[in-house]
Design an enzyme around this catalytic site. Structure first.
Site, PDB file in Angstrom:
ATOM      1  N   ARG A  68     -11.830   6.249  10.030  1.00 36.17           N
ATOM      2  CA  ARG A  68     -11.307   4.797   9.956  1.00 36.17           C
ATOM      3  C   ARG A  68     -12.298   3.853   9.269  1.00 36.17           C
ATOM      4  NH1 ARG A  68      -6.914   1.609   9.625  1.00 36.17           N
ATOM      5  NH2 ARG A  68      -6.976  -0.148  11.143  1.00 36.17           N
ATOM      6  N   ASP A 105      -8.354  -6.792  -4.819  1.00 37.93           N
ATOM      7  CA  ASP A 105      -8.158  -5.307  -4.025  1.00 37.93           C
ATOM      8  C   ASP A 105      -8.695  -4.067  -5.030  1.00 37.93           C
ATOM      9  OD1 ASP A 105      -6.893  -2.884  -3.347  1.00 37.93           O
ATOM     10  OD2 ASP A 105      -4.815  -3.778  -3.438  1.00 37.93           O
ATOM     11  N   HIS A 156      -7.819  -5.137  -0.439  1.00 37.28           N
ATOM     12  CA  HIS A 156      -6.571  -4.519  -0.164  1.00 37.28           C
ATOM     13  C   HIS A 156      -5.750  -5.162   0.976  1.00 37.28           C
ATOM     14  CE1 HIS A 156      -3.775  -1.388  -0.919  1.00 37.28           C
ATOM     15  NE2 HIS A 156      -3.927  -0.887   0.471  1.00 37.28           N
ATOM     16  N   ASP A 157      -6.384  -5.603   2.058  1.00 36.76           N
ATOM     17  CA  ASP A 157      -5.778  -5.973   3.330  1.00 36.76           C
ATOM     18  C   ASP A 157      -5.012  -7.385   2.783  1.00 36.76           C
ATOM     19  OD1 ASP A 157      -5.903  -4.469   5.372  1.00 36.76           O
ATOM     20  OD2 ASP A 157      -7.740  -5.279   6.137  1.00 36.76           O
ATOM     21  N   SER A 176       0.880  -1.270  -0.218  1.00 37.84           N
ATOM     22  CA  SER A 176       0.208   0.117   0.154  1.00 37.84           C
ATOM     23  C   SER A 176       1.041   1.237   0.078  1.00 37.84           C
ATOM     24  CB  SER A 176      -1.071  -0.046   1.186  1.00 37.84           C
ATOM     25  OG  SER A 176      -2.021   0.741   0.945  1.00 37.84           O
TER      26      SER A 176
END
Lengths: 381, 381
Positions: free
Chosen positions: B227, B323, B356-357, B160
């Protein structure tokens, strides 16, 4: 759905006057509470034929309203939200059909919602408004359709939340619905969409101006944040890339501060600011909650098939390839369920870069599909 | 990146003590301003060999820190953020390599950032902190690497934003970088990611507790909203569907209110609340802005190729199929650009539902790729 860009093109519908239907009925709701003294704001286009067999009910999406087409006033900058679809030779052909569009229960554009006066207290409901469902919205609309003397709708049509309402109409009142057009929608929303709705509501409720729902002026910041967030989900990565890319607001370098450097930032800001002028924060909370709660399988002990047991009408189900809020597989699942139920289903996944908003932007492709589908229903009916 | 779930599994790294490097140098920044009296918080694992040729610099993502692996204290509930990758037989093999991880400039975990004291005023910088770039973060890290006596890094590795830093290292100091591992990243972020960053910052700045950056306690609501929003973008539609679906918090019916009905809502709330305990709102603003501004083509008059002119080291570029924040095509574009530049490039698009994680969750697959890649570099170097 997005704000429409200003257009001066003449709408074939011309000037339209919104109407109000006041119902004395007590509406029993899914939450166990009830509402009375309902007002339903609606607009109609075209003429109801003598046997009331040419009526089409058009359902709006989350932030839409009853103003489907035409202008309220010659000076209106913009026509109704789906103006391109209404008029002679268009899907909602005013020479053939009688088209109805009503603001949903819980809304803020004329129909009873959290901003309306609670007849029991004489004060606005605000957060005392009961939490409503898509089914409740349909129950309220049924009062209007009965009032208009219509026993059977030629079609119920909608995109996004409007598609949920259209589908729910066939489930709740199968004998009253001859066909359904469900666009960019689903028989329940996925976890990701629930999550976005949650964050949007949290943004509204975090704004101190919201004040537990008892605001005098809209909680502008919170509502704008909810809107900007929603707006991103209505577009696609592709469409944002093509429309904005990394273009800057000015031709110069980065500002090296936190103002609107990129065009996409400025665009979102504009969307947020326009929205707070026309929408109500509490309505946003209630309507998104109704969307979260919508799950047809809840209505048949978790069985998607069973809920359609009594539904035999034809469906046109449309999804869009780049819609990531209601991805294609939702439309496909819905179509498959209906086909296995024995319904006559036309399913089309339209290739489009416009994301969820494609249901408003792919007017030409949608028009062709809808004209053919509605004509078949009209001829058979 | 997501909060890690608690794990009591013994980390092979054991107890780690963070270190601080204080630099007297004046750091000239892209915005035209400068910073002095920098502190850089870092951790190291393994032993630097006599010729300082076995150092790997690991770059953290937006909300990460220098605590890559191990525990600071026996009672720590969780090890560092990429603990699975560090230790004997793992990609960051502590028996072969000397691994460095440092908190980025602008951060809130020990390195100079908006919460640090401005030596010119004796007060915290807050919003007087200059707007920094990824390049500036790399310039600050260069001071640390020089201080450690390392003339060439065996690899710079990150996911990232960390992948941006790793790539920028090769561009800024090509003679100091033997290889780059860039995971789930891009040579510039797309409009959609700029848009999400914008909404997150707006949520923070809309919180009255933020108070123009001059808060005494964190603007909890705004920071939690930023968040939660970020968190949705780190997952994928598929992973959210599998993990949460439409599961309710309680086994009973909907609450018919606005509390956390769905598990995904409760999960996001938890993520938001944990985050405000450990992160600083102003740092969030500055770091997301640095991510927005990152575009390698800016460094070569809009020409992606030219920027890599002096970069000749091998790259391992990894993307993940689900992602959508940094879609696969970014990794592919980066790999293509490097291949055309004559670099030795391994590109891998890993099939994963984690979004993405995945760069934190697909440890096994990543490990295999990284062990082989790093071993080749190590043998050749």
């Amino acid at each position: 759905m997005s704000e429409k860009t200003e257009t001066k093109a003449e709408s074939p519908v011309g000037i339209v006057t919104p109407k109000d239907f006041h119902s004395d009925a007590r509406l029993e709701l899914d939450c166990g509470k009830s509402l009375r003294d309902l007002n339903i704001r609606y607009e109609t286009y075209g003429t109801l034929n003598p046997d009331a067999s040419n009526a089409i009910l058009v359902e709006h999406a989350l932030t839409g309203d009853a103003h489907l087409a035409g202008r309220h006033d010659e000076n209106d900058r913009k026509p109704g939200w789906w103006d391109e679809m209404v008029g002679p030779g268009r899907p909602f052909d005013t020479e053939k059909y009688f088209i109805i569009c009503s603001n949903v229960l819980g809304g803020c554009s004329g129909t009873t919602g959290p901003g309306s006066i609670d007849p029991d207290t004489g004060e606005p409901y605000r957060m005392n408004f009961p939490v409503i469902t898509i089914q409740d919205m349909v129950r309220a609309q049924k009062l209007l359709i009965d009032h208009l003397g219509i026993r059977k709708l030629l079609s119920v049509v909608g995109g996004s939340m409007g598609g949920m309402l259209a589908t729910q109409w066939a489930i709740s009142y199968p004998e009253m619905v001859s066909s359904v057009i469900a666009i960019a929608t689903a028989i329940h929303i996925p976890a990701q969409a629930i999550a976005f709705n949650w964050v949007g509501r949290e943004a509204i409720m975090a704004d101190p101006t919201w004040n537990g729902g008892n605001y005098r002026e809209q909680p502008q910041k919170g509502l704008a944040i909810a809107r900007m967030l929603g707006h991103i989900t209505y577009l696609s990565e592709e469409s944002m890339r093509h429309k904005f890319g990394r273009k800057l607001q000015s031709s110069e370098d980065y500002s090296f501060d936190f103002s609107t450097d990129f065009r996409v930032e400025s665009y979102l800001n504009h969307q947020g600011n326009c929205f707070v002028e026309r929408f109500d924060a509490n309505s946003y909370l209630y309507i998104t909650r109704a969307i979260d709660y919508f799950d047809v399988s809840d209505q048949a002990d978790g069985d998607n098939f069973k809920v359609f047991d009594n539904v035999h009408c034809p469906f046109l189900v449309v999804s869009f390839s780049s819609d990531w809020l209601f991805p294609e597989y939702h439309g496909r699942d819905m179509a498959r369920t209906l086909i296995e139920n024995g319904n006559d289903v036309t399913f089309c996944n339209i290739r489009s870069d416009y994301g969820h908003d494609a249901f408003l932007l792919e007017a030409e492709t949608l028009s062709k599909l809808m004209i053919g589908f509605l004509n078949n229903i009209y001829m058979e009916d």
